[in-house]
Structure formats: structure tokens, C-alpha cells
Design an enzyme around this catalytic site. Sequence first.
Site, PDB file in Angstrom:
ATOM      1  N   ARG A  95      -8.850  -1.730  -5.178  1.00 28.93           N
ATOM      2  CA  ARG A  95      -7.670  -2.186  -5.927  1.00 28.93           C
ATOM      3  C   ARG A  95      -7.562  -3.702  -5.938  1.00 28.93           C
ATOM      4  O   ARG A  95      -7.695  -4.365  -4.918  1.00 28.93           O
ATOM      5  CB  ARG A  95      -6.387  -1.590  -5.358  1.00 28.93           C
ATOM      6  CG  ARG A  95      -5.166  -2.162  -6.092  1.00 28.93           C
ATOM      7  CD  ARG A  95      -3.974  -1.286  -6.086  1.00 28.93           C
ATOM      8  NE  ARG A  95      -3.424  -1.065  -4.767  1.00 28.93           N
ATOM      9  CZ  ARG A  95      -2.404  -0.246  -4.541  1.00 28.93           C
ATOM     10  NH1 ARG A  95      -1.835   0.413  -5.529  1.00 28.93           N
ATOM     11  NH2 ARG A  95      -1.955  -0.072  -3.313  1.00 28.93           N
TER      12      ARG A  95
ATOM     13  N   ARG B 164      -0.382   5.103   5.864  1.00 30.03           N
ATOM     14  CA  ARG B 164       0.486   5.196   4.670  1.00 30.03           C
ATOM     15  C   ARG B 164       0.481   6.622   4.140  1.00 30.03           C
ATOM     16  O   ARG B 164       1.522   7.148   3.734  1.00 30.03           O
ATOM     17  CB  ARG B 164      -0.011   4.236   3.575  1.00 30.03           C
ATOM     18  CG  ARG B 164       0.331   2.783   3.866  1.00 30.03           C
ATOM     19  CD  ARG B 164      -0.537   1.816   3.073  1.00 30.03           C
ATOM     20  NE  ARG B 164      -0.351   1.882   1.647  1.00 30.03           N
ATOM     21  CZ  ARG B 164      -1.225   1.383   0.763  1.00 30.03           C
ATOM     22  NH1 ARG B 164      -2.339   0.793   1.185  1.00 30.03           N
ATOM     23  NH2 ARG B 164      -1.001   1.463  -0.510  1.00 30.03           N
TER      24      ARG B 164
ATOM     25  N   LYS C 138       0.576   5.497  -9.535  1.00 34.93           N
ATOM     26  CA  LYS C 138       1.966   5.407 -10.007  1.00 34.93           C
ATOM     27  C   LYS C 138       2.216   4.110 -10.769  1.00 34.93           C
ATOM     28  O   LYS C 138       2.767   4.106 -11.860  1.00 34.93           O
ATOM     29  CB  LYS C 138       2.950   5.491  -8.821  1.00 34.93           C
ATOM     30  CG  LYS C 138       2.821   6.750  -7.990  1.00 34.93           C
ATOM     31  CD  LYS C 138       3.881   6.830  -6.899  1.00 34.93           C
ATOM     32  CE  LYS C 138       3.748   5.775  -5.805  1.00 34.93           C
ATOM     33  NZ  LYS C 138       2.536   5.926  -4.973  1.00 34.93           N
TER      34      LYS C 138
ATOM     35  N   ARG D 169      12.219   7.257  -1.018  1.00 38.78           N
ATOM     36  CA  ARG D 169      10.941   7.585  -0.391  1.00 38.78           C
ATOM     37  C   ARG D 169      11.107   8.333   0.929  1.00 38.78           C
ATOM     38  O   ARG D 169      10.114   8.636   1.583  1.00 38.78           O
ATOM     39  CB  ARG D 169      10.225   6.256  -0.143  1.00 38.78           C
ATOM     40  CG  ARG D 169       8.733   6.274  -0.300  1.00 38.78           C
ATOM     41  CD  ARG D 169       8.268   4.845  -0.473  1.00 38.78           C
ATOM     42  NE  ARG D 169       6.848   4.723  -0.399  1.00 38.78           N
ATOM     43  CZ  ARG D 169       6.153   3.809  -1.070  1.00 38.78           C
ATOM     44  NH1 ARG D 169       6.771   2.963  -1.886  1.00 38.78           N
ATOM     45  NH2 ARG D 169       4.866   3.725  -0.932  1.00 38.78           N
TER      46      ARG D 169
ATOM     47  N   ARG E 121      -4.098  -6.634  -1.860  1.00 40.59           N
ATOM     48  CA  ARG E 121      -2.926  -6.404  -1.013  1.00 40.59           C
ATOM     49  C   ARG E 121      -3.333  -6.286   0.443  1.00 40.59           C
ATOM     50  O   ARG E 121      -4.344  -5.669   0.763  1.00 40.59           O
ATOM     51  CB  ARG E 121      -2.221  -5.119  -1.455  1.00 40.59           C
ATOM     52  CG  ARG E 121      -1.335  -5.327  -2.658  1.00 40.59           C
ATOM     53  CD  ARG E 121      -0.767  -4.050  -3.176  1.00 40.59           C
ATOM     54  NE  ARG E 121      -0.243  -3.156  -2.139  1.00 40.59           N
ATOM     55  CZ  ARG E 121       0.446  -2.052  -2.398  1.00 40.59           C
ATOM     56  NH1 ARG E 121       0.679  -1.697  -3.640  1.00 40.59           N
ATOM     57  NH2 ARG E 121       0.881  -1.293  -1.430  1.00 40.59           N
TER      58      ARG E 121
HETATM   59  P1  AMP Z   1       3.828   0.459  -2.516  1.00 40.44           P
HETATM   60  O1  AMP Z   1       3.644  -0.827  -3.227  1.00 40.44           O
HETATM   61  O2  AMP Z   1       4.728   1.423  -3.241  1.00 40.44           O
HETATM   62  O3  AMP Z   1       2.522   1.095  -2.105  1.00 40.44           O
HETATM   63  O4  AMP Z   1       4.585   0.112  -1.146  1.00 40.44           O
HETATM   64  C1  AMP Z   1       3.981  -0.718  -0.185  1.00 40.44           C
HETATM   65  C2  AMP Z   1       4.739  -0.666   1.115  1.00 40.44           C
HETATM   66  O5  AMP Z   1       6.079  -1.136   0.914  1.00 40.44           O
HETATM   67  C3  AMP Z   1       4.911   0.707   1.742  1.00 40.44           C
HETATM   68  O6  AMP Z   1       3.767   1.097   2.497  1.00 40.44           O
HETATM   69  C4  AMP Z   1       6.134   0.462   2.634  1.00 40.44           C
HETATM   70  O7  AMP Z   1       5.772  -0.269   3.784  1.00 40.44           O
HETATM   71  C5  AMP Z   1       6.983  -0.447   1.772  1.00 40.44           C
HETATM   72  N1  AMP Z   1       7.923   0.323   0.913  1.00 40.44           N
HETATM   73  C6  AMP Z   1       7.862   0.519  -0.430  1.00 40.44           C
HETATM   74  N2  AMP Z   1       8.861   1.282  -0.855  1.00 40.44           N
HETATM   75  C7  AMP Z   1       9.610   1.597   0.245  1.00 40.44           C
HETATM   76  C8  AMP Z   1      10.780   2.379   0.487  1.00 40.44           C
HETATM   77  N3  AMP Z   1      11.422   3.022  -0.498  1.00 40.44           N
HETATM   78  N4  AMP Z   1      11.239   2.454   1.757  1.00 40.44           N
HETATM   79  C9  AMP Z   1      10.632   1.811   2.769  1.00 40.44           C
HETATM   80  N5  AMP Z   1       9.515   1.082   2.623  1.00 40.44           N
HETATM   81  C10 AMP Z   1       9.006   0.964   1.382  1.00 40.44           C
END
Ligand code: AMP
Length: 221
Positions: A124, A166, A13, A88, A155
Site C-alpha cells: 500500500r 489490527r 474500504k 468500530r 503508513r
Molecule cells: P484505518 O486508516 O481505518 O486503517 O485506521 C488506522 C488506525 O486508526 C486503526 O488501526 C486505529 O488505531 C485507528 N482508528 C481508526 N478508526 C478508529 C476508531 N473508530 N476507533 C479507534 N481507533 C480508530
Amino acid sequence: MNFLMFGAPMAGKGTLANMLSEEYHLPTISMGDILRGSIARGDAEGVLAKSYMDKGEMVPNEVVCAMIKNRLAQPDVQNGFILDGFPRTPSQLEVFVKENVANIDVVVSLEVPYNTLLSRVVGRRTCKDCGYIYNTSWNLGYEKCPKCGGEWGIRSDDNEETYQNRFNVYQKETLPILDYFKNEGKVVEVEGKDAPEESYNMMIKAFKQSNIKGLKEFIEG
Ligand code: AMP
């Protein structure tokens, strides 16, 4: 045009959002990046968010909803954006729709087999300075960020154990909300298992063939 990137963690994404952003000059908004920014600054919200993110759990709604509303109210995103990572969950979708947080024109749904997703986790890298995303599986030999020369960071949630959770959280809480956007006729499905350029080209092709109002015209300029 307002885009929403949708797909499992590691589907690509952020990578495709960055490519689209570069070509069409739209700002990207990543919920994960906003949260990581808050962690880096050491804000109270960031400290709380980190405890969830490190386990692959969702950060509580009060935190993420306030942050995204604030970001979406800023002037640079009023003429279009590419959003990644919000809404989400069904309850976030409810806030999004009921409070009219933003209008979404197009939802890009990236489809990638689980084994491919998992194989991407350990590779990554994210530039510590500009956020550019690279994966060692692309075999381009980048020792530093090709965009700005910054150092690579990994990360803290990019490991196989956290990934499993996740992915489970995605399937249970995130995937169901795709139906809402499908019913609205806003979803463009894109195969995301290949290298970024191939997935990007397929996405652009799908945009040009889509019936979503204004999308073809936007892409063809
Ligand atoms: P991402 O960078 O999109 O993979 O997000 C990393 C982490 O951030 C996720 O595994 C969640 O712990 C948190 N996170 C990101 N977006 C949301 C959201 N909309 N609601 C809750 N937690 C989020």
C-alpha cells in the site's frame, strides 16, 4: 444517501469509498485519515492517537468520538457521505445510535480472504498530498500519484507485525457490530478480493439489486 464502508483492514474500504465518491459526488469521511491529520499537525490528540495506531490498537473513545461528531456536523456532509472507520467497537456503536450521531442508509460489507488482506499490506502507498491510495500489487507502475503527481508515503502501521494485531482487533471488536446493521436490513455484501474496478463494479451491481430504500434509484440517478 449515507454510506458506511465495513470490512477488515486492507479490505479496500478507502479505495472503493474514493471511487464511489468520485462517481456520485459524495464526500468521504475516514476516521483513520482524521487521526493521521491530527498526528501530522502535532495536536495533543494526535500524539496520543499515534501511540495506539502504531501498535494497531484502537484509539480511546473520547478522542475518536469527539472528532467524528465534529466532522459529521459540518455542512458539506449534510446531503450524503461515505463513512469509513466509525463506529468500530460496540461502545462506539452505542454512542452512534444513542446520541443520533448520523443516520446510515447503506453498509457495504467487504469480504476478503485473510491471505489476500495480508498480501496487500506491504504494497500500500498513499499519496502524501491528496491521499490517493495505490497498491504496488496492481502492477500499474505508478512511481508518483496518478491524480496529483504527489510523492508516495507508506503508513507507519502498514507492516505485517502490526497488521496481525489490527486484524485480531477487527475480529474481536469490530466484526460483532455488523449484526446490528444486518438486523436493520442495511447491509450489502460485496466480494472484495479482486482488483478495485472489479470489486467496484460488483458493488454497484449489488446496489442496483438491493431492496434498501432509495438505493437503486440513487445509483441509477
Ligand atoms: P484505518 O486508516 O481505518 O486503517 O485506521 C488506522 C488506525 O486508526 C486503526 O488501526 C486505529 O488505531 C485507528 N482508528 C481508526 N478508526 C478508529 C476508531 N473508530 N476507533 C479507534 N481507533 C480508530
